[in-house]
Design a protein around this motif. Structure first.
Motif, mmCIF file in Angstrom:
data_model
loop_
_atom_site.group_PDB
_atom_site.id
_atom_site.type_symbol
_atom_site.label_atom_id
_atom_site.label_comp_id
_atom_site.label_asym_id
_atom_site.label_seq_id
_atom_site.Cartn_x
_atom_site.Cartn_y
_atom_site.Cartn_z
ATOM 1 N N THR A 61 0.838 -1.196 0.000
ATOM 2 C CA THR A 61 0.000 0.000 0.000
ATOM 3 C C THR A 61 0.875 1.249 0.000
ATOM 4 O O THR A 61 0.627 2.193 -0.750
ATOM 5 N N LEU A 62 1.904 1.245 0.833
ATOM 6 C CA LEU A 62 2.824 2.382 0.909
ATOM 7 C C LEU A 62 3.508 2.600 -0.436
ATOM 8 O O LEU A 62 3.576 3.728 -0.930
ATOM 9 N N GLU A 106 2.891 9.704 -5.830
ATOM 10 C CA GLU A 106 3.394 11.004 -5.397
ATOM 11 C C GLU A 106 4.733 11.372 -6.031
ATOM 12 O O GLU A 106 5.247 12.465 -5.809
ATOM 13 N N SER A 138 2.486 1.764 -3.400
ATOM 14 C CA SER A 138 1.506 2.291 -4.353
ATOM 15 C C SER A 138 1.263 3.774 -4.141
ATOM 16 O O SER A 138 1.203 4.553 -5.095
ATOM 17 N N GLU A 139 1.142 4.181 -2.885
ATOM 18 C CA GLU A 139 0.926 5.600 -2.585
ATOM 19 C C GLU A 139 2.135 6.440 -2.981
ATOM 20 O O GLU A 139 1.984 7.528 -3.541
#
Length: 97
Positions: A5-6, A13, A8-9
């Motif tokens: 998840t990290l 960015e 992907s985030e």
């Protein structure tokens, strides 16, 4: 937050930006250079996860470090585009040759 998840985030960015637009972060000592032999997202993930052992190893090897004056000047003069990613309070930058 799990690493997938990290990651992907962080990918969402990440952006290319001219060095000239990052001068204020350099001036405040918050611009961190990531060697192009490393994966920018992986480095950001390790910093976000507070993996001090890995980050210290990269720093000792000269692969992750504060942007040097000479590096900043060269990038400014050549008007280079860098990959950048904010991991507060730092901005990680990477120049891909």
């Amino acid at each position: 937050m799990n690493d997938n998840t990290l990651t992907s985030e962080l990918l969402l960015e990440t952006a290319q930006i001219p060095w000239r637009e990052l001068q204020r972060f350099f001036a405040s000592g918050n611009a961190i250079s990531v060697d192009d032999s490393l994966d920018l997202i992986h480095v950001a993930t390790q910093i976000s996860n507070d993996n001090a052992t890995q980050v210290k190893a990269w720093m000792e090897a000269g692969l992750v470090d504060a942007v040097k004056d000479s590096q900043a000047q060269t990038w400014f003069e050549q008007d280079v585009m860098l990959w950048a990613l904010v991991i507060k309070p730092w901005v990680l930058v990477q120049y891909k040759k």
